[in-house]
Design an enzyme around this catalytic site. Structure first.
Site, short mmCIF file in Angstrom:
data_model
loop_
_atom_site.label_atom_id
_atom_site.label_comp_id
_atom_site.label_asym_id
_atom_site.label_seq_id
_atom_site.Cartn_x
_atom_site.Cartn_y
_atom_site.Cartn_z
CG ASN A 1 -19.58 -23.62 -51.19
OD1 ASN A 1 -18.96 -24.30 -49.90
ND2 ASN A 1 -20.74 -23.96 -51.32
CD GLU A 2 -19.94 -28.32 -51.05
OE1 GLU A 2 -20.80 -28.45 -51.61
OE2 GLU A 2 -19.99 -28.74 -49.94
CD1 TRP B 1 -24.23 -27.21 -42.98
CD2 TRP B 1 -23.04 -25.20 -43.15
NE1 TRP B 1 -24.97 -26.34 -43.60
CE2 TRP B 1 -24.23 -25.18 -44.04
CE3 TRP B 1 -22.22 -24.00 -43.25
CZ2 TRP B 1 -24.74 -23.89 -44.44
CZ3 TRP B 1 -22.70 -23.18 -43.71
CH2 TRP B 1 -23.98 -23.07 -44.29
CD GLU C 1 -19.26 -26.22 -46.04
OE1 GLU C 1 -20.40 -27.11 -46.15
OE2 GLU C 1 -19.05 -25.47 -46.94
#
Length: 357
Positions: A138-139, A301, A259
């Site tokens: 994630n990111e 999100w 997202e």
């Protein structure tokens, strides 16, 4: 407007902190999990249950394999484990990407997850079609190496390793979408000069053959300070359009806006702004998809159900609390479904949803 009878899905989301999203013609749940120790494996029975319930309800999953952020431990936990064993090369969180011992920790974890046999269904994760895709991280950011070489090397190594164990599922990076040193002509699309110094590079990172589709995140509330809503809207349109064009012309891969959200902490926030904000992104993806372009799906999100207040943040919302929001999301699901491609069971679910509009 009638609400679909998703009691079992709501129960699943409530108990397992999942998020319900619309991606293409699929209803999907994306859940991150970080239940690994290099000393022993925790029993992933809760995740087994989530996957089994998703399978029973015709839901597909994108599972994120680790977090760049410290939530749930993330890459920081691996660095701590190496330090405790006295083998860590550096106390920097970014040593997760370059320390050989930590890379080995992560590979042990990857193999354990990918080859795990679900205690409910009896199906190994790597063989389960309920899992739509894996997300490497994630990111990801590696700010200690702004050239991007360290992160690029990690992505290439780990994506190749995942594919060596599981060649059936799609794989994505979990990228935010920032353009780095290899894409100077795109710097004007970034939210600021800082975005090119994070060690990531959207085009370079996603161009390798072991990555199947690219992800993009959109958080203007976190990337800008004191920007008014209309300015954010202009940025969102430019940012999403640029990455879809990259999918068409540079990567030749699908693009998922994985997202995005508008904060309710803004001084000028009004609920109707979220509909406008979301509509821009949904329309761009739909317009691309109907032409056979790279636009492939959207993940808001975050969507919640009643009783999940403890999981809420500045972006959370219960979509059916506003009829306009619920209509916007169901319309997007139905018009993408009309483009075709859904499996028989999901077509039945979609027929029910779309007939209730």
């Amino acid at each position: 407007m009638h609400l679909p009878d998703y009691d079992s899905l709501h129960l699943l989301i409530h108990h397992h902190n999942c998020r319900l999203v619309s991606v293409g013609y699929l209803l999907s749940v994306s859940m991150c999990f970080y239940f690994f120790s290099h000393e022993k494996y925790f029993i992933l029975e809760a995740l087994d249950f989530v996957i089994a319930e998703a399978r029973r309800n015709g839901i597909r999953l994108i599972l994120s394999l680790v977090n760049n952020l410290q939530a749930y431990g993330g890459k920081t936990q691996y660095v701590k484990w190496a330090a405790e064993e006295g083998i860590g090369l550096s106390s920097s969180n970014d040593s997760f990407f370059f320390d050989p011992s930590i890379r080995n920790y992560f590979k042990i974890y990857l193999k354990a997850v990918l080859t795990r046999k679900n205690t409910v269904t009896g199906i190994e994760y790597r063989d389960d079609p309920t899992i739509f895709a894996w997300e490497l991280m994630n990111e990801p950011r590696c700010m200690s190496d702004a050239s991007g070489d360290t992160l690029q090397d990690w992505i290439e190594e780990m994506s190749t390793y995942v594919k060596s164990i599981d060649s059936k599922h799609l794989l994505t990076i979990g990228h935010e979408g920032f353009y780095g040193p290899d894409s100077p002509k795109r710097f004007n699309v970034n939210p600021g000069p800082w975005a090119a110094t994070l060690g990531t590079d959207f085009i370079r990172n996603n161009k390798i053959p072991t990555i199947d589709f690219a992800s993009v995140h959109i958080y203007p509330d976190h990337w800008f300070h004191d920007q008014m809503f209309e300015d954010k809207v202009k940025f969102v349109s430019k940012w999403a359009r640029s990455h879809i064009e990259d999918g068409d012309n540079e990567l030749h891969k699908p693009i998922a806006i994985a997202e995005f959200g508008l904060s309710n902490l803004n001084a000028d926030f009004e609920p109707a702004q979220r509909d406008k904000f979301n509509r821009i992104i949904l329309n761009l993806v739909h317009n691309s998809a109907k032409k056979g372009g790279a636009g492939a799906g959207t993940f808001i999100w975050q969507l919640l159900v009643e009783g999940m207040e403890e999981y809420n943040d500045e972006f959370g919302m219960i979509p059916w609390e506003r009829s306009s929001t619920y209509k916007l999301l169901t319309d997007q699901t139905c018009r993408l479904a009309a483009l075709g491609g859904a499996a028989a069971r999901r077509r039945r679910i979609l027929n029910r949803i779309c007939s209730l509009k």
